[in-house]
Scaffold this active site. Structure first.
Site, mmCIF file in Angstrom:
data_model
loop_
_atom_site.group_PDB
_atom_site.id
_atom_site.type_symbol
_atom_site.label_atom_id
_atom_site.label_comp_id
_atom_site.label_asym_id
_atom_site.label_seq_id
_atom_site.Cartn_x
_atom_site.Cartn_y
_atom_site.Cartn_z
ATOM 1 N N HIS A 160 0.823 -1.212 0.000
ATOM 2 C CA HIS A 160 0.000 0.000 0.000
ATOM 3 C C HIS A 160 0.856 1.262 0.000
ATOM 4 O O HIS A 160 1.997 1.235 0.471
ATOM 5 C CB HIS A 160 -0.878 0.041 1.264
ATOM 6 C CG HIS A 160 -2.015 -0.939 1.281
ATOM 7 N ND1 HIS A 160 -2.289 -1.745 2.360
ATOM 8 C CD2 HIS A 160 -2.976 -1.203 0.347
ATOM 9 C CE1 HIS A 160 -3.365 -2.485 2.094
ATOM 10 N NE2 HIS A 160 -3.799 -2.179 0.884
ATOM 11 N N CYS A 247 -2.751 0.158 9.797
ATOM 12 C CA CYS A 247 -3.778 -0.774 9.297
ATOM 13 C C CYS A 247 -4.793 -1.183 10.348
ATOM 14 O O CYS A 247 -5.916 -1.545 10.016
ATOM 15 C CB CYS A 247 -3.120 -2.057 8.777
ATOM 16 S SG CYS A 247 -1.779 -1.785 7.644
HETATM 17 N N1 GLY Z 1 -2.970 -9.017 4.474
HETATM 18 C C1 GLY Z 1 -3.302 -7.679 4.293
HETATM 19 C C2 GLY Z 1 -3.934 -7.484 2.970
HETATM 20 O O1 GLY Z 1 -3.438 -8.076 2.052
HETATM 21 O O2 GLY Z 1 -4.910 -6.829 2.770
#
Ligand code: GLY
Length: 253
Positions: A160, A247
């Protein structure tokens, strides 16, 4: 008092989505203990933690950040790029509608909250394997009346955008310049991670405090020398699922 929305670690986390990391076993109890410490850290910096129940069948559901983007004026309910994660959004929307007007992102647009960096009225969306240019257009269309400017930015080498760059202070970004181009963020100040710690750019700014993982001692030292007020948490178990400190919560100021 800011509200931090979190969700308990799923018992199925070991089946999580993985994009850049090899799958290795995840110790559920250890991950849950680290998550508990993370919630304690959020409380220690003045957040009210609203902890949502475990979703046993949704491996990545602890990573609530990907389901929404919180702005002062509205909350964007995302359309996550991984199909396995789309069932996560309804229960988050149900909670967020108590606090914000909701704006939905719809297919073919896809976006994960982890790809969305908000700096004042500028919103940067990482064009990653999860988030696309259609999402940038939908966000721009929905948010321009609030004065936001939304732009898509290239990101490489990581899951991300916020694996590569996050806020650590007003107008200051912690950045891995190998994964995202600093020139995209004109007018901002930067703190670069130590090159030997590529995953060190993810930090969670709440007020003037920064929740930061213990696993990056060289970058930690750089941040401390710059006067950044860190609250350290162990986060290596959830990192095996490609999750980091931003996250695991949605912050409503
Ligand atoms: N494991 C985090 C994601 O891939 O969204």
């Amino acid at each position: 008092m800011p509200i931090a929305l979190t969700r308990a670690v799923s018992r199925s986390i070991t089946n999580c989505e993985l994009t850049h990391l090899e799958r290795i076993p995840i110790d559920l109890q250890h991950a849950r203990e680290q998550h508990r410490q993370y919630e304690i850290a959020l409380k220690s910096i003045g957040c009210e933690v609203v902890s949502l129940p475990e979703m046993p069948d949704l491996p990545d559901s602890v990573f609530v950040e990907d389901t929404a983007v919180i702005l002062d004026e509205a909350a964007i309910i995302t359309n996550p790029g991984a199909a396995s994660r789309r069932p996560e959004i309804d229960s988050i929307a149900e909670v967020l509608q108590k606090y914000r007007k909701l704006i939905y992102i719809n297919s073919p647009a896809t976006v994960d909250g982890g790809d969305v960096l908000v700096v004042g009225k500028k919103i940067f969306v990482g064009l990653s394997s999860r988030s696309n240019i259609e999402a940038v257009a939908q966000m721009q269309n929905s948010l321009e009346s609030y004065g936001y400017q939304v732009s898509g930015v290239e990101v490489t080498g990581c899951l991300h955008l916020k694996s590569a760059v996050t806020n650590v202070a007003e107008n200051t970004l912690l950045i891995n310049p190998n994964w995202v181009d600093k020139n995209l963020f004109a007018g901002m100040d930067f703190i670069e991670i130590d090159e030997s710690e590529p995953f060190a750019a993810n930090s969670l700014l709440v007020g003037e405090k920064v929740i930061y993982p213990t696993g990056f001692p060289k970058t930690q030292k750089i941040l401390e020398e710059k006067g950044i007020d860190l609250v350290l948490v162990d986060a290596d178990e959830l990192a095996k699922a490609e999750g980091a400190v931003t996250c695991c919560s949605l912050i409503l100021n």
